[in-house]
Design a protein around this motif. Structure first.
Motif, mmCIF file in Angstrom:
data_model
loop_
_atom_site.group_PDB
_atom_site.id
_atom_site.type_symbol
_atom_site.label_atom_id
_atom_site.label_comp_id
_atom_site.label_asym_id
_atom_site.label_seq_id
_atom_site.Cartn_x
_atom_site.Cartn_y
_atom_site.Cartn_z
ATOM 1 N N ALA A 23 1.100 -0.828 0.212
ATOM 2 C CA ALA A 23 0.062 0.092 0.203
ATOM 3 C C ALA A 23 0.716 1.135 0.166
ATOM 4 O O ALA A 23 2.129 1.541 0.600
ATOM 5 C CB ALA A 23 -1.200 0.038 1.332
ATOM 6 N N GLY A 24 -0.176 1.786 -0.771
ATOM 7 C CA GLY A 24 1.115 3.325 -0.773
ATOM 8 C C GLY A 24 1.520 4.103 0.808
ATOM 9 O O GLY A 24 0.757 3.548 2.114
ATOM 10 N N GLU A 25 2.310 5.006 0.663
ATOM 11 C CA GLU A 25 2.178 6.544 2.231
ATOM 12 C C GLU A 25 0.574 6.533 2.587
ATOM 13 O O GLU A 25 0.232 7.257 0.969
ATOM 14 C CB GLU A 25 3.062 6.694 2.142
ATOM 15 N N LEU A 26 0.315 6.983 3.620
ATOM 16 C CA LEU A 26 -0.647 7.396 4.151
ATOM 17 C C LEU A 26 -0.400 9.202 3.496
ATOM 18 O O LEU A 26 0.508 9.557 3.895
ATOM 19 C CB LEU A 26 -1.143 7.680 5.206
ATOM 20 N N PRO A 27 -1.205 9.926 2.983
ATOM 21 C CA PRO A 27 -1.299 11.772 3.500
ATOM 22 C C PRO A 27 -0.842 12.059 3.855
ATOM 23 O O PRO A 27 -1.453 11.369 5.157
ATOM 24 C CB PRO A 27 -2.187 12.375 1.384
#
Length: 180
Positions: A23-27
């Motif tokens: 999963a991408g990084e949290l904004p």
């Protein structure tokens, strides 16, 4: 033989951890919210800019018509007039398809868009995707996005029965701060 089994278990654990970490990084708070363009349960394309000038409660959830997801969606439904009075819109997102969303929405009379992120790309941009290759779902994360399209708050620990009320309280505080 024991070493071979142990090595296999360690390799499987490493693979699982790497897939979950995909999963991408949290904004972060203050950053521009990642854009999206997804169909809702009626097939209508929805984009982040459609909600410009309003607060947006963008909530990711694992699966239509499961107990926790139903409780969360129905709480948003029941509190929708209070949220709208505070200038907020509610949008749900999962990796389920539009037909699943349509059934879920009709069954519980959900008056807000449920977006079909079938590829998981948007959930990944928001750091909310768990991809185990054979099984993929959105984590139960919510992003409160301000009227300028920036992340105002990130909710990673969501208690489905109290989440909508928590957001209402946070919106009231944000609006009061803006008036000072």
């Amino acid at each position: 033989m024991k070493w071979l089994i142990l090595f296999g278990l360690i390799a499987a654990a490493v693979l699982l951890a790497s897939q979950m970490a995909r999963a991408g990084e949290l904004p972060q708070v203050g950053e521009a919210a990642p854009d999206f363009n997804l169909p809702d349960q009626e097939g209508k394309s929805r984009q982040l800019r459609d909600f410009a000038g309003k607060w947006l409660v963008l909530y990711f959830y694992p699966k239509d018509d499961t107990p926790g997801c139903t409780q969360e969606a129905c709480a948003f439904r029941d509190d929708l007039s209070r949220l709208e009075k505070l200038g907020a819109r509610v949008v749900g997102v999962s990796v389920d398809d539009g037909a699943s969303h349509a059934g879920f929405s009709a069954k519980y009379h959900l008056p807000f868009p449920l977006l079909a992120d079938v590829s998981g790309a948007v959930a990944e941009r928001y750091g909310a995707l768990t991809d185990l290759r054979v099984f993929r779902f959105a984590k139960r994360y919510t992003f409160l996005i301000d009227p300028q399209g920036r992340i105002a708050k990130v909710y990673r620990k969501v208690e489905t029965s109290k989440h909508s009320a928590e957001i209402i309280s946070d919106l009231q505080q944000s609006i009061l701060k803006g008036q000072e």
